[in-house]
Design a protein around this motif. Structure first.
Motif, PDB file in Angstrom:
ATOM      1  N   LYS A  72       0.830  -1.209   0.000  1.00  0.00           N
ATOM      2  CA  LYS A  72       0.000   0.000   0.000  1.00  0.00           C
ATOM      3  C   LYS A  72       0.869   1.264   0.000  1.00  0.00           C
ATOM      4  CE  LYS A  72      -4.071  -1.905   2.364  1.00  0.00           C
ATOM      5  NZ  LYS A  72      -5.132  -1.395   1.484  1.00  0.00           N
ATOM      6  N   ILE A  73       1.923   1.258   0.789  1.00  0.00           N
ATOM      7  CA  ILE A  73       2.805   2.426   0.867  1.00  0.00           C
ATOM      8  C   ILE A  73       3.583   2.600  -0.425  1.00  0.00           C
ATOM      9  CG2 ILE A  73       4.861   3.345   2.028  1.00  0.00           C
ATOM     10  CD1 ILE A  73       3.748   2.190   4.634  1.00  0.00           C
ATOM     11  N   GLN A  74       4.007   1.499  -1.047  1.00  0.00           N
ATOM     12  CA  GLN A  74       4.788   1.605  -2.283  1.00  0.00           C
ATOM     13  C   GLN A  74       3.937   1.930  -3.501  1.00  0.00           C
ATOM     14  OE1 GLN A  74       7.307  -2.017  -2.363  1.00  0.00           O
ATOM     15  NE2 GLN A  74       9.006  -0.694  -1.764  1.00  0.00           N
ATOM     16  N   THR A  75       2.632   1.759  -3.404  1.00  0.00           N
ATOM     17  CA  THR A  75       1.757   2.168  -4.515  1.00  0.00           C
ATOM     18  C   THR A  75       1.076   3.502  -4.218  1.00  0.00           C
ATOM     19  OG1 THR A  75      -0.040   0.808  -3.576  1.00  0.00           O
ATOM     20  CG2 THR A  75       1.285  -0.172  -5.325  1.00  0.00           C
ATOM     21  N   ASP A  76       1.389   4.097  -3.087  1.00  0.00           N
ATOM     22  CA  ASP A  76       0.810   5.387  -2.712  1.00  0.00           C
ATOM     23  C   ASP A  76       1.340   6.493  -3.626  1.00  0.00           C
ATOM     24  OD1 ASP A  76      -0.702   7.173  -1.303  1.00  0.00           O
ATOM     25  OD2 ASP A  76       0.524   7.137   0.518  1.00  0.00           O
ATOM     26  N   SER A  77       0.589   7.564  -3.742  1.00  0.00           N
ATOM     27  CA  SER A  77       1.011   8.722  -4.537  1.00  0.00           C
ATOM     28  C   SER A  77       2.327   9.295  -3.999  1.00  0.00           C
ATOM     29  CB  SER A  77      -0.071   9.798  -4.496  1.00  0.00           C
ATOM     30  OG  SER A  77       0.397  11.015  -5.023  1.00  0.00           O
ATOM     31  N   PHE A  78       3.180   9.744  -4.900  1.00  0.00           N
ATOM     32  CA  PHE A  78       4.447  10.344  -4.480  1.00  0.00           C
ATOM     33  C   PHE A  78       4.236  11.717  -3.845  1.00  0.00           C
ATOM     34  CE2 PHE A  78       5.980   7.454  -7.853  1.00  0.00           C
ATOM     35  CZ  PHE A  78       6.950   6.778  -7.140  1.00  0.00           C
ATOM     36  N   GLU A  79       3.204  12.426  -4.288  1.00  0.00           N
ATOM     37  CA  GLU A  79       3.017  13.821  -3.874  1.00  0.00           C
ATOM     38  C   GLU A  79       1.910  13.996  -2.831  1.00  0.00           C
ATOM     39  OE1 GLU A  79       2.399  15.702  -7.595  1.00  0.00           O
ATOM     40  OE2 GLU A  79       4.503  15.597  -8.190  1.00  0.00           O
ATOM     41  N   ASN A  80       0.806  13.311  -3.015  1.00  0.00           N
ATOM     42  CA  ASN A  80      -0.317  13.429  -2.079  1.00  0.00           C
ATOM     43  C   ASN A  80      -0.484  12.103  -1.344  1.00  0.00           C
ATOM     44  OD1 ASN A  80      -1.040  16.115  -3.004  1.00  0.00           O
ATOM     45  ND2 ASN A  80      -1.774  15.115  -4.871  1.00  0.00           N
ATOM     46  N   HIS A  81       0.327  11.911  -0.337  1.00  0.00           N
ATOM     47  CA  HIS A  81       0.354  10.631   0.366  1.00  0.00           C
ATOM     48  C   HIS A  81      -0.961  10.343   1.075  1.00  0.00           C
ATOM     49  CE1 HIS A  81       4.531   9.982  -0.456  1.00  0.00           C
ATOM     50  NE2 HIS A  81       4.909  11.084   0.170  1.00  0.00           N
ATOM     51  N   GLN A  82      -1.476   9.154   0.838  1.00  0.00           N
ATOM     52  CA  GLN A  82      -2.656   8.689   1.557  1.00  0.00           C
ATOM     53  C   GLN A  82      -2.276   8.187   2.952  1.00  0.00           C
ATOM     54  OE1 GLN A  82      -4.813   5.615  -0.507  1.00  0.00           O
ATOM     55  NE2 GLN A  82      -6.328   5.346   1.126  1.00  0.00           N
ATOM     56  N   TYR A  83      -1.035   7.677   3.045  1.00  0.00           N
ATOM     57  CA  TYR A  83      -0.570   7.111   4.307  1.00  0.00           C
ATOM     58  C   TYR A  83       0.671   7.865   4.800  1.00  0.00           C
ATOM     59  CZ  TYR A  83      -3.365   3.332   2.295  1.00  0.00           C
ATOM     60  OH  TYR A  83      -4.372   2.609   1.716  1.00  0.00           O
TER      61      TYR A  83
ATOM     62  N   GLY B 155       2.645   6.698   7.210  1.00  0.00           N
ATOM     63  CA  GLY B 155       3.663   5.736   7.610  1.00  0.00           C
ATOM     64  C   GLY B 155       3.033   4.391   7.922  1.00  0.00           C
ATOM     65  N   ILE B 156       3.792   3.503   8.528  1.00  0.00           N
ATOM     66  CA  ILE B 156       3.331   2.141   8.796  1.00  0.00           C
ATOM     67  C   ILE B 156       2.104   2.129   9.698  1.00  0.00           C
ATOM     68  CG2 ILE B 156       3.958  -0.069   9.850  1.00  0.00           C
ATOM     69  CD1 ILE B 156       6.859   0.491   9.052  1.00  0.00           C
ATOM     70  N   ILE B 157       2.175   2.845  10.815  1.00  0.00           N
ATOM     71  CA  ILE B 157       1.074   2.827  11.787  1.00  0.00           C
ATOM     72  C   ILE B 157      -0.189   3.439  11.196  1.00  0.00           C
ATOM     73  CG2 ILE B 157       0.300   3.703  14.023  1.00  0.00           C
ATOM     74  CD1 ILE B 157       3.194   3.476  14.987  1.00  0.00           C
ATOM     75  N   ASP B 158      -0.033   4.542  10.478  1.00  0.00           N
ATOM     76  CA  ASP B 158      -1.182   5.195   9.855  1.00  0.00           C
ATOM     77  C   ASP B 158      -1.820   4.285   8.810  1.00  0.00           C
ATOM     78  OD1 ASP B 158      -2.885   7.554   9.300  1.00  0.00           O
ATOM     79  OD2 ASP B 158      -1.849   7.543   7.369  1.00  0.00           O
ATOM     80  N   CYS B 159      -0.998   3.618   8.020  1.00  0.00           N
ATOM     81  CA  CYS B 159      -1.496   2.695   6.997  1.00  0.00           C
ATOM     82  C   CYS B 159      -2.242   1.532   7.648  1.00  0.00           C
ATOM     83  CB  CYS B 159      -0.342   2.180   6.145  1.00  0.00           C
ATOM     84  SG  CYS B 159      -0.848   1.044   4.830  1.00  0.00           S
ATOM     85  N   ALA B 160      -1.659   0.980   8.722  1.00  0.00           N
ATOM     86  CA  ALA B 160      -2.303  -0.132   9.420  1.00  0.00           C
ATOM     87  C   ALA B 160      -3.640   0.306  10.015  1.00  0.00           C
ATOM     88  CB  ALA B 160      -1.381  -0.653  10.522  1.00  0.00           C
ATOM     89  N   SER B 161      -3.662   1.498  10.594  1.00  0.00           N
ATOM     90  CA  SER B 161      -4.890   2.016  11.207  1.00  0.00           C
ATOM     91  C   SER B 161      -5.989   2.215  10.170  1.00  0.00           C
ATOM     92  CB  SER B 161      -4.587   3.341  11.914  1.00  0.00           C
ATOM     93  OG  SER B 161      -5.764   3.914  12.438  1.00  0.00           O
ATOM     94  N   LYS B 162      -5.645   2.810   9.040  1.00  0.00           N
ATOM     95  CA  LYS B 162      -6.644   3.067   7.996  1.00  0.00           C
ATOM     96  C   LYS B 162      -7.119   1.769   7.355  1.00  0.00           C
ATOM     97  CE  LYS B 162      -5.248   7.797   6.897  1.00  0.00           C
ATOM     98  NZ  LYS B 162      -4.573   8.698   5.942  1.00  0.00           N
ATOM     99  N   THR B 163      -6.222   0.824   7.198  1.00  0.00           N
ATOM    100  CA  THR B 163      -6.600  -0.470   6.629  1.00  0.00           C
ATOM    101  C   THR B 163      -7.588  -1.182   7.551  1.00  0.00           C
ATOM    102  OG1 THR B 163      -4.467  -0.706   5.504  1.00  0.00           O
ATOM    103  CG2 THR B 163      -5.730  -2.720   5.868  1.00  0.00           C
ATOM    104  N   PHE B 164      -7.314  -1.153   8.848  1.00  0.00           N
ATOM    105  CA  PHE B 164      -8.198  -1.819   9.814  1.00  0.00           C
ATOM    106  C   PHE B 164      -9.556  -1.145   9.868  1.00  0.00           C
ATOM    107  CE2 PHE B 164      -9.893  -2.465  14.124  1.00  0.00           C
ATOM    108  CZ  PHE B 164      -9.924  -3.861  14.148  1.00  0.00           C
ATOM    109  N   LYS B 165      -9.581   0.195   9.831  1.00  0.00           N
ATOM    110  CA  LYS B 165     -10.845   0.924   9.895  1.00  0.00           C
ATOM    111  C   LYS B 165     -11.726   0.640   8.677  1.00  0.00           C
ATOM    112  CE  LYS B 165      -9.336   4.822  12.774  1.00  0.00           C
ATOM    113  NZ  LYS B 165      -9.036   6.277  12.806  1.00  0.00           N
ATOM    114  N   SER B 166     -11.097   0.490   7.511  1.00  0.00           N
ATOM    115  CA  SER B 166     -11.883   0.312   6.286  1.00  0.00           C
ATOM    116  C   SER B 166     -12.249  -1.149   6.021  1.00  0.00           C
ATOM    117  CB  SER B 166     -11.120   0.864   5.084  1.00  0.00           C
ATOM    118  OG  SER B 166      -9.947   0.109   4.848  1.00  0.00           O
ATOM    119  N   SER B 167     -11.373  -2.079   6.434  1.00  0.00           N
ATOM    120  CA  SER B 167     -11.591  -3.481   6.042  1.00  0.00           C
ATOM    121  C   SER B 167     -11.483  -4.484   7.179  1.00  0.00           C
ATOM    122  CB  SER B 167     -10.581  -3.866   4.942  1.00  0.00           C
ATOM    123  OG  SER B 167     -10.638  -2.975   3.860  1.00  0.00           O
TER     124      SER B 167
END
Length: 300
Positions: A236-247, A249-261
Motif C-alpha cells: 500500500k505504501i509503495q503504490t501510494d502517490s508520491f506527492e499526495n500521500h494517503q498514508y 507511515g506504517i502505523i497510519d497505513c495499518a490504522s486506515k486499513t483496519f478501519k476500512s476493512s
C-alpha cells in the motif's frame, strides 16, 4: 542449514559459494513465482472497499493485457533484484551461522540464534529489495490502456528524475520491518525442519532433493504466515502517490486499513501468496542446494 554438519566442513566451504548458489536460486524464484505475485500485488493494492477475486484478475490479465506473457510483467527488476537479494540472503545467513558457530564453539545453533541470523540476512538484502520491489509493483499496478511507464528501466528513470532516491526507496521502513520478520522465520524454520529430518551422522549433502523441496516449501509458507500483514502495508505504501500521500507511515497505513476493512484487510491476496510460496520456495532451495553441492563437492 549448516548446523547439522560437522563444524570443520562448515568452516572449510568458501564463503562466496553461498552467494553464488543464492543468486541462481533467486532466478528460479522469479521465474516460478512471478505469475502468482502479480495477482497478489493487485489484490493488495485494490481500492479500499473493493473485493476483486484472484481468478478475475488472472482472467483479465490473460484477456486484456497481452496473454500469458503479461503474467511476467515487471519481471526485469525482480530478475536482477531478486537474484541479488537472494544471493545476499543466503550468503549472509549461512556465513552468519558459521561465524556464530565459531564464536559459540558449537556445530548446532539454537532456534533463537538461527532466527537472529535470518533477520540479519533479511535486513541486509533490503538495499536491493526495496527499489526492485517498488519498481516491480509500480509496473504491475499501472494501467494497461494508459501506462505511465514504457518499461522497468523507464519507470526507475522517471521516478528518480522527479523524486530522487527518496522516491526510488519509497516504503523503506515497511520493507525493513517485513524483511526482518520474514527471513527470521524463513531461515530458522528451514534449518529446524532440516534438523528434524536429518538422521544422526547425516549432513545436508546426504539429504534427498525431495526433502529439500519439502523443507523449502514449508519454510516459505511459514514466512508468509508470519509477515503477510506487513507485506500488505508495504504494498500500500509503495503504490501510494508520491506527492499526495494517503498514508503517513506504517502505523497510519495499518490504522486506515483496519478501519476500512478490518482484519481481513491485512490478508488480501493471502491465498495466491501461499499458493505461490510452496512451489517457489521449494524450487529456490532445490536450485540453491544443487548449485551449493556442486560448488562444494571437494569440501565434503
Amino acid at each position: 542449514m549448516s548446523e547439522a554438519q560437522p563444524k570443520a566442513v562448515a568452516k572449510s566451504t568458501p564463503f562466496i559459494n553461498e552467494f553464488i548458489a543464492g543468486c541462481i536460486g533467486g532466478f528460479a524464484q522469479v521465474f516460478i513465482g512471478q505469475p502468482f505475485d502479480i495477482v497478489k500485488v493487485r489484490l493488495q493494492s485494490a481500492p479500499e472497499g473493493t473485493k476483486p477475486s484472484a481468478i478475475g484478475i488472472f482472467k483479465n490479465i490473460l484477456k486484456n493485457e497481452g496473454g500469458p506473457l503479461a503474467l511476467w510483467k515487471g519481471s526485469l527488476p525482480p530478475l536482477a533484484g531478486v537474484g541479488a537479494a537472494v544471493s545476499i540472503q543466503f550468503g549472509v545467513n549461512e556465513n552468519s551461522k558459521k561465524i556464530l558457530m565459531a564464536y559459540t564453539g558449537t556445530d548446532k545453533l539454537s532456534l533463537p540464534q538461527l532466527c537472529f541470523c535470518g533477520m540479519l540476512a533479511g535486513l541486509a538484502n533490503c538495499i536491493v529489495t526495496i527499489p526492485a520491489e517498488h519498481i516491480r509493483i509500480r509496473m504491475q499496478t499501472q494501467s494497461s490502456t494508459n501506462p505511465l511507464y514504457k518499461g522497468s528501466i523507464d519507470c526507475a528513470k522517471q521516478i528518480y528524475r522527479k523524486y530522487g532516491l527518496k522516491g526510488i526507496y519509497q516504503g523503506t521502513y515497511a520493507t525493513l520491518a517485513r524483511e526482518g520478520v520474514a527471513y527470521g522465520v524463513y531461515f530458522s524454520a528451514y534449518a529446524w525442519i532440516m534438523q528434524q529430518i536429518l538422521k544422526p551422522g547425516q549432513a545436508r549433502q546426504d539429504l534427498s532433493l525431495g526433502w529439500v523441496a519439502f523443507s523449502g516449501a514449508m519454510s516459505g509458507m511459514l514466512l508468509w504466515c508470519g509477515s503477510y500483514p506487513l507485506d500488505v502495508i508495504k504494498t500500500k505504501i509503495q503504490t501510494d502517490s508520491f506527492e499526495n500521500h494517503q498514508y503517513k507511515g506504517i502505523i497510519d497505513c495499518a490504522s486506515k486499513t483496519f478501519k476500512s476493512s478490518g482484519i481481513s484487510g491485512f490478508f488480501k491476496g493471502f491465498g495466491p501468496c501461499i499458493a505461490r510460496s510452496l512451489p517457489t520456495n521449494a524450487g529456490t532451495f532445490v536450485v540453491y542446494e544443487i548449485i551449493y553441492r556442486a560448488l562444494n563437492k571437494n569440501h565434503y
